[in-house]
Write an enzyme that holds these catalytic residues in place. Sequence first.
Site, short mmCIF file in Angstrom:
data_model
loop_
_atom_site.label_atom_id
_atom_site.label_comp_id
_atom_site.label_asym_id
_atom_site.label_seq_id
_atom_site.Cartn_x
_atom_site.Cartn_y
_atom_site.Cartn_z
NE ARG A 80 -3.78 -2.29 2.15
CZ ARG A 80 -4.71 -2.65 1.28
NH1 ARG A 80 -5.08 -1.80 0.34
NH2 ARG A 80 -5.28 -3.84 1.33
CG ASP A 81 1.54 5.50 -2.42
OD1 ASP A 81 2.09 5.45 -3.53
OD2 ASP A 81 1.71 6.44 -1.61
CB ILE A 82 3.73 5.83 2.52
CG1 ILE A 82 3.92 5.98 4.01
CG2 ILE A 82 4.24 7.04 1.75
CD1 ILE A 82 5.37 5.96 4.45
CD GLU B 111 7.20 12.25 -5.42
OE1 GLU B 111 6.99 11.37 -4.55
OE2 GLU B 111 6.58 13.33 -5.45
CB VAL B 112 10.41 5.89 -5.79
CG1 VAL B 112 11.28 4.73 -5.31
CG2 VAL B 112 9.84 6.67 -4.60
CG HIS C 127 6.66 3.03 -8.50
ND1 HIS C 127 7.94 3.54 -8.63
CD2 HIS C 127 5.84 4.11 -8.45
CE1 HIS C 127 7.88 4.85 -8.65
NE2 HIS C 127 6.61 5.23 -8.55
CG MET C 128 1.08 -0.79 -12.47
SD MET C 128 0.68 -2.38 -13.20
CE MET C 128 1.80 -2.36 -14.59
P1 5GP Z 1 5.97 8.19 -8.24
O1 5GP Z 1 5.60 9.63 -8.08
O2 5GP Z 1 7.46 7.97 -8.22
O3 5GP Z 1 5.30 7.52 -9.40
O4 5GP Z 1 5.36 7.47 -6.98
C1 5GP Z 1 6.08 7.17 -5.81
C2 5GP Z 1 5.06 6.71 -4.80
O5 5GP Z 1 5.74 6.03 -3.78
C3 5GP Z 1 4.29 7.85 -4.17
O6 5GP Z 1 2.89 7.66 -4.38
C4 5GP Z 1 4.68 7.77 -2.70
O7 5GP Z 1 3.63 8.09 -1.83
C5 5GP Z 1 5.14 6.34 -2.55
N1 5GP Z 1 6.14 6.12 -1.53
C6 5GP Z 1 7.32 6.81 -1.41
N2 5GP Z 1 8.03 6.33 -0.38
C7 5GP Z 1 7.30 5.32 0.16
C8 5GP Z 1 7.53 4.43 1.27
O8 5GP Z 1 8.54 4.47 1.96
N3 5GP Z 1 6.56 3.51 1.52
C9 5GP Z 1 5.42 3.41 0.76
N4 5GP Z 1 4.55 2.46 1.10
N5 5GP Z 1 5.18 4.24 -0.28
C10 5GP Z 1 6.11 5.18 -0.58
#
Ligand code: 5GP
Length: 115
Positions: free
Chosen positions: A30-32, A96-97, A101-102
Amino acid sequence: MSQETIFSKIIRREIPADIVFQDERVTAFRDISPQAPTHILIIPNKLIPTMNDATVEDENVLGHMMVVAAQIAKNEQIDERGYRLIINCNRDAGQEVFHIHMHLLGGKSLGKLIS
Ligand code: 5GP
């Protein structure tokens, strides 16, 4: 070599996450910071930083991510109402990461694709 992110630690269960599915190829948690009632990230266990880094050898795991997403949607009981799958790549998409990730989003009406 690609730089590991926090997602590698989640895969290895070195930091806490609400993992809803894991097998030898993918992990889903689950997304944080959920943007919908259901917001789950499905990631390959292998580090692939962005979609730009995906190769023919990754076709199997990338396809598996989609099949797993559909199964999780069923488990979450959002499959009939519907859901959205998103993979962001690089700056303009807001990635951001840097571990592919999907996003699986659902549980409410999501509106148009880009708002
Ligand atoms: P992006 O913007 O890269 O597509 O999405 C990154 C997602 O990873 C964001 O929705 C963010 O809330 C989630 N996220 C970032 N760090 C963590 C973490 O440590 N744990 C979890 N569960 N989600 C994370």
